[in-house]
Design a protein around this motif. Sequence first.
Motif: not given
Length: 393
Positions: A325-330
């Motif tokens: 996965c990748e963490y993306v700023c929300g």
Amino acid sequence: MSLPANKGDRLAEIDTPALIVIKPILEKNIEQMKKIMSAFPHVLLRPHLKAHKSSYIARAQAAAGVKAWCCQKLFEAEAILDDFPGMKDLLITNEIVGSRKIERLVKLIQKYPKTTVTILIDNPENCKILNTALAKAGVGPLNVLAEIDVGQERCGVLPASLDLVHLATTVRDLPNLVWKGIQCYQGKLQHVRNYQEKRRLVYDIATKAANSRDTLLQHGHTCSVISGGGTGTFVLEAEAGVHNESQPGSYVFMDADYSCNLGKDGTRQSDFGHSLFIHTTIMSKPLCSRLIVDAGMKAVSLDSGPPIVVMLNANGTFSSFEEDCEYVCGGDEHGIIRITSSTSRLCSLEVGATLQLIPGHCDPTVNMYDFFTIVTDDLVEDIVPIQGRGPGV
């Protein structure tokens, strides 16, 4: 202010987002640093408090034999000494400028007379202002190190320069300041990935430090202290043989950025384990391939890249989803986890489940929280304040 948990709670019961420290890994990291530094008896270990900003962890370091520390900001010194007044040796790795800060520095020295405080300098006129303030208060003398700009392009005088000599000469004539030596720190080298390139660059810094020391000696000044180094370079500086103080800080926690550094064989290597995690809850699952967690920019620093998504096990180890996965700023309060593998365990998680994040940069992430939640064997052992957090006044 409400606490994120109670002693005895299980990890899954901790309110989120929360800053978790796995105590056995923390203690192992502290002992590992002690073991590594035992090979370099000529170097004083002076851990940097700016990484954890906490008397709790400073005391753990003291229990392992640490006798000297450093911090970056005056407030860190004030806050941590207030709860750890037995700290005998503290270097503030910054210049103290301005009437209010100088007044606070004087009060700090007055309040903790058994603590040897040292600061950095790079300006002769400010040295005179410091000397006058100390004389007026009847305290001192205060130890000082000249900051050398070895490539950081922040504060400091140039290596082996006449400005350095002038600074030492100025201090020699000021009765309330004591010249001790120099600081040569290059933060840009901490995350140079290639080992051989990093070694070359660190040895260049050592040469600049040695040249600065020799210039001082040639002009009749002493240089008993050469301080610097960090978690990414401390061994190389010790091996170079010029620095006699080392200032690693992040080793107690490690972070995602440090985990990308490479060893001699070109593979990821670290002598230290990850002990710091952001505990976060899945608050929404709009798609099977997308999880929304309650840890956004207010909960994890993104200046050194995104965090690594993991799931802690009861024994303090973890399963990493770095490849899944990748963490993306929300935004401020949301993190988006985009699942890139349809076979990942993440796909089976539902709303209300918890995950953990290894921050890209531990120092500013710690600065966002009021407490560390200390966990051992999946249970909350303690909740301790982060005394030195804040904007760094």
